[in-house]
Enzyme design. Structure first.
Site, PDB file in Angstrom:
ATOM      1  N   ASN A 110      -1.766   4.004  74.803  1.00  0.00           N
ATOM      2  CA  ASN A 110      -2.284   3.030  75.850  1.00  0.00           C
ATOM      3  C   ASN A 110      -3.825   3.003  76.094  1.00  0.00           C
ATOM      4  O   ASN A 110      -4.483   4.172  75.811  1.00  0.00           O
ATOM      5  CB  ASN A 110      -1.583   3.234  77.170  1.00  0.00           C
ATOM      6  CG  ASN A 110      -1.955   2.096  78.248  1.00  0.00           C
ATOM      7  OD1 ASN A 110      -1.927   1.293  78.088  1.00  0.00           O
ATOM      8  ND2 ASN A 110      -2.370   3.075  79.462  1.00  0.00           N
ATOM      9  N   HIS A 112      -6.563   2.816  79.539  1.00  0.00           N
ATOM     10  CA  HIS A 112      -6.518   2.552  80.724  1.00  0.00           C
ATOM     11  C   HIS A 112      -7.751   2.192  81.208  1.00  0.00           C
ATOM     12  O   HIS A 112      -9.018   2.861  80.853  1.00  0.00           O
ATOM     13  CB  HIS A 112      -6.231   3.877  81.453  1.00  0.00           C
ATOM     14  CG  HIS A 112      -6.036   3.976  82.978  1.00  0.00           C
ATOM     15  ND1 HIS A 112      -5.036   3.168  83.635  1.00  0.00           N
ATOM     16  CD2 HIS A 112      -6.697   4.410  83.874  1.00  0.00           C
ATOM     17  CE1 HIS A 112      -5.293   3.158  85.034  1.00  0.00           C
ATOM     18  NE2 HIS A 112      -6.502   4.010  85.051  1.00  0.00           N
ATOM     19  N   SER A 139     -10.218   4.621  78.817  1.00  0.00           N
ATOM     20  CA  SER A 139      -9.688   5.747  78.276  1.00  0.00           C
ATOM     21  C   SER A 139      -8.362   5.338  77.237  1.00  0.00           C
ATOM     22  O   SER A 139      -7.782   4.826  77.814  1.00  0.00           O
ATOM     23  CB  SER A 139      -9.187   6.974  79.114  1.00  0.00           C
ATOM     24  OG  SER A 139     -10.209   7.115  79.944  1.00  0.00           O
ATOM     25  N   ASP A 148      -0.475   7.511  83.154  1.00  0.00           N
ATOM     26  CA  ASP A 148      -1.637   7.856  82.766  1.00  0.00           C
ATOM     27  C   ASP A 148      -2.510   9.242  82.608  1.00  0.00           C
ATOM     28  O   ASP A 148      -3.492   9.809  83.030  1.00  0.00           O
ATOM     29  CB  ASP A 148      -2.772   7.017  83.777  1.00  0.00           C
ATOM     30  CG  ASP A 148      -2.412   5.648  83.823  1.00  0.00           C
ATOM     31  OD1 ASP A 148      -2.096   5.112  82.890  1.00  0.00           O
ATOM     32  OD2 ASP A 148      -2.494   5.070  85.132  1.00  0.00           O
TER      33      ASP A 148
END
Length: 219
Positions: A110, A112, A139, A148
């Site tokens: 992912n 973020h 990030s 996260d």
């Protein structure tokens, strides 16, 4: 993984990171193929982009499922059907349940919009400005069950401006940082230069103590 990587992208919105990844592939900067684009929204612009590029694309309506876990099981089945090496979250606006995360454990990535571990969750740009941050960024990280909180692969940042709003700051973070570091991190993963192992990041054969964090201010 050192072979030509197969990427499945999961997105809810415009798909700007999807576009950056595909552009990097087309320019030869990422040895990979996007084997599928998946969404929880049938009219997501990300799916329109996929269709325009001739990429396999698929949407599932959450309302057709009795709960979030059932939806995630169906979504995971659709993603698994394209046999991806990596599953890439690119603006996917639903919190994933373990039913999906565990299916692709260690292969789920992912981006973020903050310099993790700061500002997990939503409204990152507004929160950074309210706190008076002078730098802000994004990030790329491995997804784990904790929101996260997975190990960070790579970061990038820009300096904030006195007249920034959450919207202007978010636009600069997207265009200057996210669209640069996401393809770069995926290239490192697909080449085997970066490996996720035992809950941490191995870079160039050594445990990564601190993720690269480059400045992307305009010249």
């Amino acid at each position: 993984m050192t072979r030509h990587a197969r990427l499945a992208v999961v997105a809810s919105g415009r798909g700007r990171n999807l576009q950056a990844i595909q552009h990097t592939i087309e320019q030869g900067g990422l040895d990979a193929t996007i084997v599928g684009v998946f969404s929880n929204r049938r009219r997501a612009p990300a799916l329109a982009f996929a269709a325009d590029r001739g990429l396999h694309h698929f949407a599932l309506k959450p309302k057709r499922f009795h709960d979030r876990a059932a939806f995630d099981v169906a979504l995971a089945e659709a993603v698994a059907a394209v046999d991806p090496d990596w599953v890439i979250l690119a603006g996917y606006m639903r919190i994933l349940t373990p039913k999906f995360i565990d299916r692709f454990s260690g292969r789920l990535v992912n981006i973020h919009p903050s310099l993790l571990p700061a500002y997990k969750g939503l409204d990152t740009h507004a929160r950074a400005l309210a706190a008076g941050e002078t730098v802000h960024g994004a990030s790329v990280h491995i997804v784990t069950d904790e929101l996260d909180a997975g190990p960070v692969i790579r970061q990038g940042y820009i300096h904030t401006a006195d007249d920034d709003t959450p919207e202007t700051l978010g636009e600069r973070v997207m265009s200057r940082v996210e669209q640069q570091i996401y393809p770069a991190a995926l290239a490192e993963l697909s080449s085997g230069r970066v490996v996720y192992r035992d809950g941490g990041i191995i870079r160039d054969g050594q445990p990564q103590k601190e993720a690269p964090n480059d400045c992307y201010d305009a010249d």
